[in-house]
Design a protein around this motif. Structure first.
Motif, mmCIF file in Angstrom:
data_model
loop_
_atom_site.group_PDB
_atom_site.id
_atom_site.type_symbol
_atom_site.label_atom_id
_atom_site.label_comp_id
_atom_site.label_asym_id
_atom_site.label_seq_id
_atom_site.Cartn_x
_atom_site.Cartn_y
_atom_site.Cartn_z
ATOM 1 N N LYS A 174 7.433 6.799 4.478
ATOM 2 C CA LYS A 174 8.380 7.179 5.532
ATOM 3 C C LYS A 174 9.480 6.130 5.658
ATOM 4 C CE LYS A 174 8.600 8.083 10.520
ATOM 5 N NZ LYS A 174 7.805 8.124 11.789
ATOM 6 N N PHE A 175 9.099 4.882 5.596
ATOM 7 C CA PHE A 175 10.081 3.802 5.702
ATOM 8 C C PHE A 175 11.012 3.808 4.497
ATOM 9 C CE2 PHE A 175 10.835 -0.990 6.204
ATOM 10 C CZ PHE A 175 11.754 -0.796 7.226
ATOM 11 N N ALA A 176 10.466 4.103 3.324
ATOM 12 C CA ALA A 176 11.299 4.168 2.115
ATOM 13 C C ALA A 176 12.346 5.270 2.224
ATOM 14 C CB ALA A 176 10.418 4.386 0.892
ATOM 15 N N ALA A 177 11.985 6.374 2.870
ATOM 16 C CA ALA A 177 12.922 7.493 3.017
ATOM 17 C C ALA A 177 14.130 7.123 3.867
ATOM 18 C CB ALA A 177 12.198 8.697 3.625
ATOM 19 N N SER A 178 13.994 6.076 4.687
ATOM 20 C CA SER A 178 15.110 5.654 5.531
ATOM 21 C C SER A 178 16.128 4.819 4.761
ATOM 22 C CB SER A 178 14.580 4.835 6.721
ATOM 23 O OG SER A 178 14.157 3.543 6.293
ATOM 24 N N GLY A 179 15.759 4.408 3.555
ATOM 25 C CA GLY A 179 16.654 3.578 2.757
ATOM 26 C C GLY A 179 16.570 2.104 3.073
ATOM 27 N N ALA A 180 15.584 1.701 3.871
ATOM 28 C CA ALA A 180 15.445 0.304 4.259
ATOM 29 C C ALA A 180 15.024 -0.550 3.061
ATOM 30 C CB ALA A 180 14.409 0.172 5.376
ATOM 31 N N PRO A 181 15.496 -1.781 2.973
ATOM 32 C CA PRO A 181 15.119 -2.669 1.867
ATOM 33 C C PRO A 181 13.761 -3.329 2.104
ATOM 34 C CG PRO A 181 16.713 -3.772 3.282
ATOM 35 C CD PRO A 181 16.520 -2.398 3.850
ATOM 36 N N PHE A 182 12.802 -3.028 1.247
ATOM 37 C CA PHE A 182 11.496 -3.679 1.334
ATOM 38 C C PHE A 182 10.770 -3.560 0.009
ATOM 39 C CE2 PHE A 182 10.375 0.691 2.219
ATOM 40 C CZ PHE A 182 9.078 0.854 1.766
ATOM 41 N N VAL A 183 9.859 -4.500 -0.234
ATOM 42 C CA VAL A 183 9.007 -4.474 -1.412
ATOM 43 C C VAL A 183 7.573 -4.670 -0.954
ATOM 44 C CG1 VAL A 183 10.757 -5.286 -3.026
ATOM 45 C CG2 VAL A 183 9.347 -6.934 -1.811
ATOM 46 N N VAL A 184 6.630 -4.228 -1.781
ATOM 47 C CA VAL A 184 5.222 -4.207 -1.388
ATOM 48 C C VAL A 184 4.364 -4.878 -2.448
ATOM 49 C CG1 VAL A 184 3.253 -2.719 -0.835
ATOM 50 C CG2 VAL A 184 5.554 -2.061 -0.094
ATOM 51 N N TRP A 185 3.435 -5.708 -2.005
ATOM 52 C CA TRP A 185 2.386 -6.198 -2.887
ATOM 53 C C TRP A 185 1.242 -5.202 -2.811
ATOM 54 C CZ3 TRP A 185 1.145 -9.331 -6.731
ATOM 55 C CH2 TRP A 185 -0.210 -9.527 -7.025
ATOM 56 N N GLY A 186 0.917 -4.589 -3.934
ATOM 57 C CA GLY A 186 -0.141 -3.587 -3.917
ATOM 58 C C GLY A 186 -0.287 -2.903 -5.256
ATOM 59 N N ALA A 187 -0.548 -1.610 -5.204
ATOM 60 C CA ALA A 187 -0.711 -0.804 -6.413
ATOM 61 C C ALA A 187 -0.006 0.522 -6.197
ATOM 62 C CB ALA A 187 -2.197 -0.580 -6.713
ATOM 63 N N GLY A 188 0.937 0.819 -7.053
ATOM 64 C CA GLY A 188 1.672 2.069 -6.927
ATOM 65 C C GLY A 188 1.202 3.107 -7.933
ATOM 66 N N THR A 189 1.841 4.254 -7.888
ATOM 67 C CA THR A 189 1.631 5.314 -8.872
ATOM 68 C C THR A 189 3.007 5.686 -9.427
ATOM 69 O OG1 THR A 189 1.918 7.163 -7.324
ATOM 70 C CG2 THR A 189 -0.281 6.173 -7.460
ATOM 71 N N SER A 190 3.027 6.621 -10.351
ATOM 72 C CA SER A 190 4.310 7.054 -10.925
ATOM 73 C C SER A 190 5.196 7.715 -9.871
ATOM 74 C CB SER A 190 4.064 8.023 -12.081
ATOM 75 O OG SER A 190 3.329 9.157 -11.639
ATOM 76 N N ASN A 191 4.589 8.172 -8.754
ATOM 77 C CA ASN A 191 5.350 8.860 -7.704
ATOM 78 C C ASN A 191 5.636 7.981 -6.485
ATOM 79 O OD1 ASN A 191 5.322 11.337 -9.160
ATOM 80 N ND2 ASN A 191 3.244 11.747 -8.427
ATOM 81 N N THR A 192 5.225 6.734 -6.511
ATOM 82 C CA THR A 192 5.446 5.869 -5.351
ATOM 83 C C THR A 192 6.947 5.654 -5.152
ATOM 84 O OG1 THR A 192 3.328 4.747 -5.674
ATOM 85 C CG2 THR A 192 4.983 3.609 -4.345
ATOM 86 N N PRO A 193 7.479 5.971 -3.958
ATOM 87 C CA PRO A 193 8.940 5.911 -3.750
ATOM 88 C C PRO A 193 9.467 4.554 -3.320
ATOM 89 C CG PRO A 193 7.900 6.832 -1.814
ATOM 90 C CD PRO A 193 6.784 6.569 -2.799
ATOM 91 N N TYR A 194 8.664 3.511 -3.437
ATOM 92 C CA TYR A 194 9.142 2.174 -3.084
ATOM 93 C C TYR A 194 8.717 1.187 -4.160
ATOM 94 C CZ TYR A 194 4.404 2.379 -1.051
ATOM 95 O OH TYR A 194 3.058 2.580 -0.849
ATOM 96 N N CYS A 195 9.329 0.024 -4.144
ATOM 97 C CA CYS A 195 9.091 -0.992 -5.167
ATOM 98 C C CYS A 195 7.771 -1.714 -4.906
ATOM 99 C CB CYS A 195 10.244 -1.982 -5.184
ATOM 100 S SG CYS A 195 10.078 -3.289 -6.418
ATOM 101 N N VAL A 196 6.896 -1.732 -5.903
ATOM 102 C CA VAL A 196 5.583 -2.355 -5.785
ATOM 103 C C VAL A 196 5.437 -3.448 -6.837
ATOM 104 C CG1 VAL A 196 3.083 -2.006 -5.846
ATOM 105 C CG2 VAL A 196 4.568 -0.211 -4.937
ATOM 106 N N ILE A 197 4.964 -4.599 -6.399
ATOM 107 C CA ILE A 197 4.603 -5.683 -7.299
ATOM 108 C C ILE A 197 3.094 -5.875 -7.175
ATOM 109 C CG2 ILE A 197 4.920 -8.108 -7.898
ATOM 110 C CD1 ILE A 197 7.429 -6.406 -8.252
ATOM 111 N N GLY A 198 2.396 -5.988 -8.299
ATOM 112 C CA GLY A 198 0.950 -6.179 -8.238
ATOM 113 C C GLY A 198 0.407 -6.553 -9.601
ATOM 114 N N SER A 199 -0.874 -6.850 -9.642
ATOM 115 C CA SER A 199 -1.502 -7.107 -10.934
ATOM 116 C C SER A 199 -1.939 -5.784 -11.548
ATOM 117 C CB SER A 199 -2.719 -8.031 -10.761
ATOM 118 O OG SER A 199 -3.770 -7.357 -10.100
ATOM 119 N N ASP A 200 -2.338 -5.821 -12.798
ATOM 120 C CA ASP A 200 -2.869 -4.623 -13.459
ATOM 121 C C ASP A 200 -4.346 -4.525 -13.083
ATOM 122 O OD1 ASP A 200 -3.857 -2.666 -15.172
ATOM 123 O OD2 ASP A 200 -2.526 -3.241 -16.812
ATOM 124 N N ASN A 201 -4.606 -3.856 -11.973
ATOM 125 C CA ASN A 201 -5.969 -3.799 -11.434
ATOM 126 C C ASN A 201 -6.933 -3.096 -12.378
ATOM 127 O OD1 ASN A 201 -5.760 -4.855 -8.471
ATOM 128 N ND2 ASN A 201 -3.971 -3.537 -8.748
#
Length: 336
Positions: free
Chosen positions: A143-170
Motif C-alpha cells: 500500500k505504501f509503495a502504491a503512494s510512490g513514497a521512497p523506501f527500501v526493505v530488508w527482507g525477501a521479495g518475489t517477482s511481483n513485489t512492488p517495492y525495492c528489497v535487499i536481502g540474502s539468498d535465503n
C-alpha cells in the motif's frame, strides 16, 4: 475595531476535518492525498481566505537529510527485540548513512504503518524510509509503495513485489545448511523457525531441496515458534526433544540466537553438540564465533546490506527506480 486574526493551517485542518500534515500535502499537490480530500481542503482554504506562505513551503520541500528507520517490533515478544542481528544490521545502515552525512530517525513501535509514514513525509520529518524486517507487513508495504513514497526493505521479495528489497539468498542459505548436514552423514533433520515469514520459509525450502536432491532417506521435521526470542526457541526445542521418539541428529535454526537456544536444549536433554546433533544457525552474529561450541552458521554481511539499503534509497529519493538485490550468502563452518 479588533483586527481579524489570520487563518492558520490549524484552522483549515480543523474545518476540513483532516490533520495538519494532510493540509500541507493537499496544498502542495502531493500524490499521497486523494482528489476528494484535496478538493475539500482547497474549498475550505479558499472560503476562509487562507494564504499559503510560498517561502515557507519552499523550505519545507527542501531535503531534511534525515532517513527514518522502521524495525519489525511486532515479530518480537512484547515489542522487545532481543536478537542481536537486527542491531548489527542497524549499525550497518547507520554507518552508511553517516558516510553520506544523513541523520537516522528510529520509528517508535506505534509509528509503523502507512498513515504514520505518510505523515512523516508530509511533515518533512524524513526524506525516506528503510524498513528493517518486513515481517508480516507485506500488505502495508504494498500500500505504501502504491503512494510512490521512497523506501527500501530488508527482507525477501518475489517477482511481483512492488517495492525495492535487499536481502540474502535465503533459499541458498537453507540449501547450504542441508548439504552440510548430509556431508556429516546426518539423516534426521529438524528446522526451527516460523515459516509464515517469507525469509524463513525460503530457508526451510532450501533445506528441503538439499534433502530431496540427496535421495538418501533423510527427512525434515519442524518446530514452529511464537516469536523471535531466545526463550521461545529454547522452550519449543525442549518440548520437541522431550517428546520425539527419535531425537534429531541435525538442527537448522532460523537465527544464531535460536541456534544457541537449541544447543542449550540439547545439552539439557543429554545430547552432545556436535557429537549427537549438528547445529547450523543463520546470520553469523559476532557472538556465534565465541559461543561454546562456536556455531556453524550462514553469514549475512550486515555492512554490505547497510550500504545497499542506503544507496538504493538515496537513488529513489533522487527519482531513480533501483532494482531489488541479494547480498552474498555463505556457509561459515565452525564446531557445531
Amino acid at each position: 475595531m479588533a483586527r481579524k486574526r489570520n487563518v492558520t493551517m490549524d484552522d483549515v485542518a480543523r474545518l476540513a476535518r483532516v490533520s495538519k500534515p494532510t493540509v500541507s500535502r493537499a496544498l502542495s499537490g502531493s500524490p499521497l492525498v486523494t482528489q476528494k480530500t484535496r478538493n475539500r481542503v482547497l474549498a475550505v482554504a479558499l472560503k476562509e481566505g487562507y494564504a499559503v506562505n510560498r517561502n515557507a513551503q519552499k523550505l519545507r520541500r527542501d531535503r531534511t537529510n534525515t532517513i527514518a528507520v522502521s524495525l519489525d517490533f511486532h515479530s518480537h515478544r512484547k515489542n522487545h527485540i532481543s536478537d542481536p542481528f537486527i542491531f548489527d544490521l542497524l549499525a550497518g545502515v547507520s554507518e552508511a548513512l553517516g558516510e553520506r552525512k544523513q541523520d537516522l530517525l528510529l520509528c517508535a513501535p506505534n509509528h509503523n504503518d502507512t498513515d504514520a509514514f505518510s505523515e512523516m513525509l508530509a511533515g518533512q520529518t524524513a526524506d525516506g524510509f528503510i524498513v528493517l524486517g518486513q515481517g508480516h507487513r507485506e500488505q502495508m508495504l504494498e500500500k505504501f509503495a502504491a503512494s510512490g513514497a521512497p523506501f527500501v526493505v530488508w527482507g525477501a521479495g518475489t517477482s511481483n513485489t512492488p517495492y525495492c528489497v535487499i536481502g540474502s539468498d535465503n533459499y541458498l542459505g537453507g540449501l547450504l545448511a542441508g548439504r552440510y548436514f548430509l556431508r556429516m552423514k546426518r539423516r534426521r533433520l529438524l528446522f526451527i523457525g516460523d515459516t509464515t515469514f517469507r525469509e524463513i520459509a525460503r530457508r526451510r525450502e532450501g533445506l528441503q531441496a538439499a534433502v530431496d536432491e540427496s535421495r538418501n532417506g533423510a527427512s525434515v521435521n519442524d518446530v514452529a515458534l511464537s516469536n523471535f526470542s531466545f526463550e521461545s526457541a529454547f522452550e519449543a526445542a525442549t518440548r520437541y526433544l522431550k517428546s520425539a521418539a527419535s531425537p534429531p541428529d541435525a538442527i537448522f535454526a532460523f537465527s544464531d540466537t535460536a541456534a544457541m537456544a537449541a544447543i542449550r536444549a540439547c545439552l539439557d536433554c543429554g545430547l552432545s553438540v556436535p557429537r549427537d546433533v549438528s547445529v547450523v544457525g543463520y546470520n553469523d552474529i559476532p557472538a556465534a564465533a565465541y559461543f561454546s561450541p562456536p556455531i556453524t552458521t550462514i553469514r549475512q554481511d550486515t555492512r554490505q546490506a547497510g550500504a545497499l539499503l542506503v544507496s538504493n534509497l538515496m537513488r529513489m529519493i533522487e527519482g531513480d527506480q533501483p532494482e531489488s538485490k541479494s547480498i552474498a550468502t555463505e556457509l561459515i563452518v565452525r564446531e557445531t
